[in-house]
Design an enzyme around this catalytic site. Sequence first.
Site, short mmCIF file in Angstrom:
data_model
loop_
_atom_site.label_atom_id
_atom_site.label_comp_id
_atom_site.label_asym_id
_atom_site.label_seq_id
_atom_site.Cartn_x
_atom_site.Cartn_y
_atom_site.Cartn_z
N GLY A 76 -26.72 43.49 8.65
CA GLY A 76 -26.57 43.25 7.25
C GLY A 76 -27.83 42.55 7.23
N GLU A 77 -27.99 41.02 6.99
CA GLU A 77 -29.11 40.22 6.54
C GLU A 77 -29.80 41.05 5.64
OE1 GLU A 77 -29.90 37.50 7.74
OE2 GLU A 77 -28.74 37.18 9.64
N HIS A 78 -29.20 41.34 4.34
CA HIS A 78 -29.78 41.90 3.07
C HIS A 78 -28.86 41.72 2.14
CE1 HIS A 78 -27.83 45.78 4.62
NE2 HIS A 78 -27.63 45.76 3.18
N ALA A 79 -29.34 41.84 0.82
CA ALA A 79 -28.62 41.97 -0.55
C ALA A 79 -28.97 43.10 -1.09
CB ALA A 79 -29.00 40.80 -1.36
N GLY A 97 -25.73 39.39 2.50
CA GLY A 97 -24.30 39.55 3.33
C GLY A 97 -24.84 39.67 4.98
#
Lengths: 319, 319, 319, 319, 319, 319
Positions: A232-235, A280
């Site tokens: 994840g580590e993105h929106a 997230g």
Amino acid sequence: MSSAEPFLHPQAMCESNSVGAGTRIWAFAHVLPGAKIGSSCNICDHVFIENDVVVGDDVTVKCGVQLWDGLRIGNGVFIGPNATFTNDRFPRSKQYPDQFLTTTLEDGASIGANATILPGLRIGAGAMVGAGAVVTRDVPPNAVVVGNPAVIVSYRDSSGVEPLKAPERCSTNPDDVGVRQKLGVGSCWIERLPNFEDMRGSLAVLEHGKGLPFVPKRVFWVFNVPTRDVRGEHAHHKCEQFLVAAHGALSVVLDDGVTREEVRLDSPTLGLYLAPMVWGIQYKFERDAVLMIAASEPYDGSDYIRDYAQFRHLVADQQ
Amino acid sequence: MSSAEPFLHPQAMCESNSVGAGTRIWAFAHVLPGAKIGSSCNICDHVFIENDVVVGDDVTVKCGVQLWDGLRIGNGVFIGPNATFTNDRFPRSKQYPDQFLTTTLEDGASIGANATILPGLRIGAGAMVGAGAVVTRDVPPNAVVVGNPAVIVSYRDSSGVEPLKAPERCSTNPDDVGVRQKLGVGSCWIERLPNFEDMRGSLAVLEHGKGLPFVPKRVFWVFNVPTRDVRGEHAHHKCEQFLVAAHGALSVVLDDGVTREEVRLDSPTLGLYLAPMVWGIQYKFERDAVLMIAASEPYDGSDYIRDYAQFRHLVADQQ
Amino acid sequence: MSSAEPFLHPQAMCESNSVGAGTRIWAFAHVLPGAKIGSSCNICDHVFIENDVVVGDDVTVKCGVQLWDGLRIGNGVFIGPNATFTNDRFPRSKQYPDQFLTTTLEDGASIGANATILPGLRIGAGAMVGAGAVVTRDVPPNAVVVGNPAVIVSYRDSSGVEPLKAPERCSTNPDDVGVRQKLGVGSCWIERLPNFEDMRGSLAVLEHGKGLPFVPKRVFWVFNVPTRDVRGEHAHHKCEQFLVAAHGALSVVLDDGVTREEVRLDSPTLGLYLAPMVWGIQYKFERDAVLMIAASEPYDGSDYIRDYAQFRHLVADQQ
Amino acid sequence: MSSAEPFLHPQAMCESNSVGAGTRIWAFAHVLPGAKIGSSCNICDHVFIENDVVVGDDVTVKCGVQLWDGLRIGNGVFIGPNATFTNDRFPRSKQYPDQFLTTTLEDGASIGANATILPGLRIGAGAMVGAGAVVTRDVPPNAVVVGNPAVIVSYRDSSGVEPLKAPERCSTNPDDVGVRQKLGVGSCWIERLPNFEDMRGSLAVLEHGKGLPFVPKRVFWVFNVPTRDVRGEHAHHKCEQFLVAAHGALSVVLDDGVTREEVRLDSPTLGLYLAPMVWGIQYKFERDAVLMIAASEPYDGSDYIRDYAQFRHLVADQQ
Amino acid sequence: MSSAEPFLHPQAMCESNSVGAGTRIWAFAHVLPGAKIGSSCNICDHVFIENDVVVGDDVTVKCGVQLWDGLRIGNGVFIGPNATFTNDRFPRSKQYPDQFLTTTLEDGASIGANATILPGLRIGAGAMVGAGAVVTRDVPPNAVVVGNPAVIVSYRDSSGVEPLKAPERCSTNPDDVGVRQKLGVGSCWIERLPNFEDMRGSLAVLEHGKGLPFVPKRVFWVFNVPTRDVRGEHAHHKCEQFLVAAHGALSVVLDDGVTREEVRLDSPTLGLYLAPMVWGIQYKFERDAVLMIAASEPYDGSDYIRDYAQFRHLVADQQ
Amino acid sequence: MSSAEPFLHPQAMCESNSVGAGTRIWAFAHVLPGAKIGSSCNICDHVFIENDVVVGDDVTVKCGVQLWDGLRIGNGVFIGPNATFTNDRFPRSKQYPDQFLTTTLEDGASIGANATILPGLRIGAGAMVGAGAVVTRDVPPNAVVVGNPAVIVSYRDSSGVEPLKAPERCSTNPDDVGVRQKLGVGSCWIERLPNFEDMRGSLAVLEHGKGLPFVPKRVFWVFNVPTRDVRGEHAHHKCEQFLVAAHGALSVVLDDGVTREEVRLDSPTLGLYLAPMVWGIQYKFERDAVLMIAASEPYDGSDYIRDYAQFRHLVADQQ
């Protein structure tokens, strides 16, 4: 807050002219001429700072630390005593790499006492490296890492100081099928999915209009994730997602730029709605966990926000 | 092949008047008055048939078998030597249940030598019970069961005689992503799904227009299936499905009424398109297997065909 | 119910004069001269009975069964069709043991269809051998065994017909510490024990006056029990016992001569008080289960009642 | 021992003229015209024998058994009551294979009560099939098999009646390195091998002149053996072998034609010398066992004796 | 050994007036005014000592160490080179807790080279922290801890220098049932318990007068202990205890104030008598270990001695 | 490269007269009188060097390091910042061992930043200790170790800088049986061995003249190797060896003095020929791995070369 001139202890050696206002440099510390140090910093006893080093404002460097060529340190960073940096992956005496590796500490990061940071890494904004940790990989923003090698054990909570307390929320009442339980982060919620169970096993279902607020244009599933890894580590700008741990368990950190919460997905009948413009993160994957995700949009690379700083700016702009 | 009158061996005892043409009853066999036996049957030595028993045409009953009150036997059934039936779950001497349980053997079923059939069960059309098996649960049509207790180990192949040879087809070349490989059953196919793999694990994806021939109105997943259990055993009038073993492995039997094939889903990147009007069966679930299914339609009970005989009729009508 | 004389089917061969009143012997059955058969029995088609055989009253022998020299059959026994007995452990043609092994079927036992009973065994009163089972060891009174080799899966319930339904009682509320929950068998009860739990683990305690109704003169623990094995099968005249599964889980059957119940001990904090004059059985041991027992008396061999029939008599005398 | 003429019970039906002297056929038995039966046999009640059947001398066929077309039965065979044979792998009513499969029972084999024998198998000389077993594969000479499906659990001991008692011999004193312990079978022995053990692990060694009585021309190792499988079942004319369980454990049966013994190889430091002209069998492999064998000769197919009967003849000739 | 005045190296900076006699402070060390340092200490090069720090007598602080506000150091403590302390659990630059956490090093403790001590912990008297260890929890007196995070691997032996050598004593001869083997610590002993073993498993017994020297007023059992955890760490004034590892294994350290020994309880038939006035520790629990303890007295909180220093005083008083 | 005189920073304190030409000693460093330091060394800020220390030429000692009595440092050694040495296994304040333990760093070794080296160890020539590692055992020449405690994860490649890349070579085509694949190290090769595989398992074979280039005078096998352990670390003058992982997997490093390569033995059918005068190392043993070795010679202690420096000299002499 700090007065105009830097303070130098009589026993300090500062050869640089580029030291910001209010910065204090203490006994037996040694700063080489090329170093650039911001304002209101605190450089403690026995610290050594080489030439190709940039230090931001409001940085604390505790005793016994060396800052080597190639280090780039943001604002508000804390570096604990005897924390140790490096700039050569395979050092040999009298053999020098063409270029030293750059290590970056983003704004607000903290490096614990006696931690070791391998070269060429990025320690994300607000991240916290535990005391004694040996960091061998990049650390995402706000992550908390410990151990040798260091692994992520948590993320900072919304207050920015302590680690997130994993809420017990995920243990929704299994009978409350379809009840949306708000998480306080964006418009995210969790719900218990319909589960048809008999002696031949169980069947859980996601259907548009019954729990699922969109028709899924895309379904994907994530597997073989090493226990220590993070995904994840993105929106997303507009893509909505719905997450289920189809097998095993994992944790999700949600961050809308203001509030940060953590949810444990530990059942194939527990669903999580991940709204657009929520950052997230998935981690703490159990061995053999399978994360299934239904998405409201086909794949579109331009819908991803992968830089946390940019995400924070976008969120701020919207408010 | 059989003449008009049944044949009775001089040492046979037949007290029933309801025995079909061409049926032969051999030495030391004993048929009670109420039994109804079809034509062209072969009732071997030492068989005993009670009153409330109905036997179809072309049935073979080998030596040492007893047919108890409550047995209903279709056409073309084979019953091996010393195979043993029952009609009382918890027999106690001189204690009789209000009613004996009915055991049904559908057309074309075979009961292996010395098998034991517990009371009240249905042995489906064309099913085969292995020699020495102890059958404790219903057997679906065409299934092959062995062991004590009996478990399904295969299904009959299209020829109707031998078990299906599990084809090696599922080992598609992992590099042939998106290539549809026809299975010869209805319009079913398998394909290797796009898989994005890096050090943080793997991500496989199903997207309408890229591999997936429909927009999924419904996604469901099946889990906690006991290893010995079977799921599916139905067809759909119009719902299309796409199956993936998101975790572990399982086998799928496909049957379009003419051809029957088996596929092993053993990878989260192997997808199976299950067409409408194809009878589908899932079994041989590995412990902890998770089967994920995307469906082209919302749930509609009237779209299910759950009776195999009815399915065969529908298929025949369409041709 | 049966008339004075035994009934012989015209096709039956009975060479014995020792057949009780009301007993019926059917077609193709063959009874050798030495056999002794009680009254009101039912000997079905194709049965063979050797000489050194004793059959009690009210016994049912279904078709295809042979009763060999050495069989001793009590009253009310049911023998299902094609059930098979033996009297030589390692039979070789033309080699005879000095003496055939005796197999005993106690009163009220049932042998399922097509079961196989190895020689020299005792099938206890009221026991039930499942259809197709292969019995290789003694079966205790009231036990229900299935499989190849046969293992105990249950005990008969108080009504004597069906297997015990394992009650859900053992799932007492963990918070109801010290509340005695009566089991309806003698004065037996279960209770949740005090449990002191912290991050260093858990500690459960048994103390006289707090839950434990006696000072333990003896503590013993049982371990390494094979999963298929059974322990206990006795009652005490006066010794009280308190049972805890210190590790793993196991089931206890309690029988006061009138009522029979089963309890699952599945927690180190669940205690069972086993009163004197209650027949106790432990079985279904999980692999690695440890059963800890505190006893109110030192060891005294004369306090044990190891014969179930004797136990029933003693109970009847006390009422 | 038996008189010249066969005996027929008045209720027996024997249509064959090929029945040997002294053979007895009992009530309700039925022999078809083509069957060939040797002398001194005992054919019990309710037996049925088809046409294409050959039965040797001294054979016992207990009640309720059928011998189907294709059965070939040697001398001295015992067939227990209700034991059931087959001759069609996938029987369907009214569908006949081109040829029925042949099942062979070699001299001295015993088939336990109610056992089931699948078609086309060979039951080796002296083998014993346990009561209730379901035999799905060939059984080697002298093997003892039980269960559903049947697996080899032992071999017959030298007396030929009971199974081998697995001797405890393999637990040689670990300190008696190099002491040859004779096994009483040919010149076979076991010995504890030198083992050099330190914190980095263990090293065991086999060296010519130190324990190993030959220079190994060939070294081979056996692995991935399914737990239920058997290897070996042959002897060598002149090749000497030395066996070690390099990982896991397995059992070896040794047979010099007169004496049979079993050894458990359960340690990488336990060696077994397997002499020429000794029949060797390896079985009871633990999962993941690796058997390492050093041989005194290069591979030579003509050095193998693979037929046990031939081996017995060769041994007899040498004496 | 030390003269009256503290020694200051010309390059040392000592701003405190509270430094004991004989204490030496070496080059580039820096002591702030508020620090209190006892006599005969050795403060090496490059050490930094803050204000709110108290150091006892005879303390060694090797090079590169910082002592932060909140540290309390007893007498005779050794602090290895580059060992690193902390006083803020979640440090952020320019954010200060209301109060720094206090870390306490009791008398005689040793901190290994380059070890890291998290804030707020107590390192017990005589404990030894291994080089490079990262200590995240309190360390009991005399314990030896290593690793990241640090776990207890041993306790100091009676001489106080090296770790206890785990004696092999626990491998008593299994046949020596009931023989008490003295341990040399108080009146403690171990013994092999009576064990009744048959095919149904094993039963071990503890009975007053036969091995057990008291009537147990209380029985308790300990379970679910995390592998890295320690239990006990107390003595009793008068309660006697008898310990058995009913499942799995664990180690017990016994300490009568003079002698310290370690015993491995690794069998359900090995019992340990733990006498009153012996300090007992249980650790190295195997996963799933269950420790059963019979106690001679009912629970009485006043019978516990939980402070090791107090225990030492009580023992000394009794001598 | 370095001028005749050592350089001393004005703030450095050097009390030794034995410092080599071109060596530089920087600010706040402190060298005691007895220390012997070679030429062209670099002694950075805040270093402390005791008396009984010998440092070779071209050595780098980064900031914050202390070199204690007993350290012996070869030429070309690199010591990273804050790396920490020790010379007392169980340090207690004011208690001194009779003699401090000697730690040796051989030529070309590198010690990573903030690593901890326990006392009395030898760090082999060219070895590399990872940043933050805690070294508790000797490190062989060229080995790369990381972690707490440190384990060997690789060896240096032929260039001497980076770790060996484990080549994919071991995945020979399983069908290329008997094809010798040269490894580029001495005359070593790997080959796929003949494998006879059927349903009863697999048999792989090594026979002189067919793959094996010598008659094995000795066969040995290595087992129970702890995962973190290393074996081998020697060469032979003339003994040839052939290695197979009979169970599990392990890695072999081969070094002919010029080239170094690594091979993974991961199959019982993959053989490795290890030529004379090649330094061989085995490590990364899987749990339960068994390494089988056939050797061309009987054991002869004088054939072993166990010192890597001597091996390098011998190799150089031969060229």
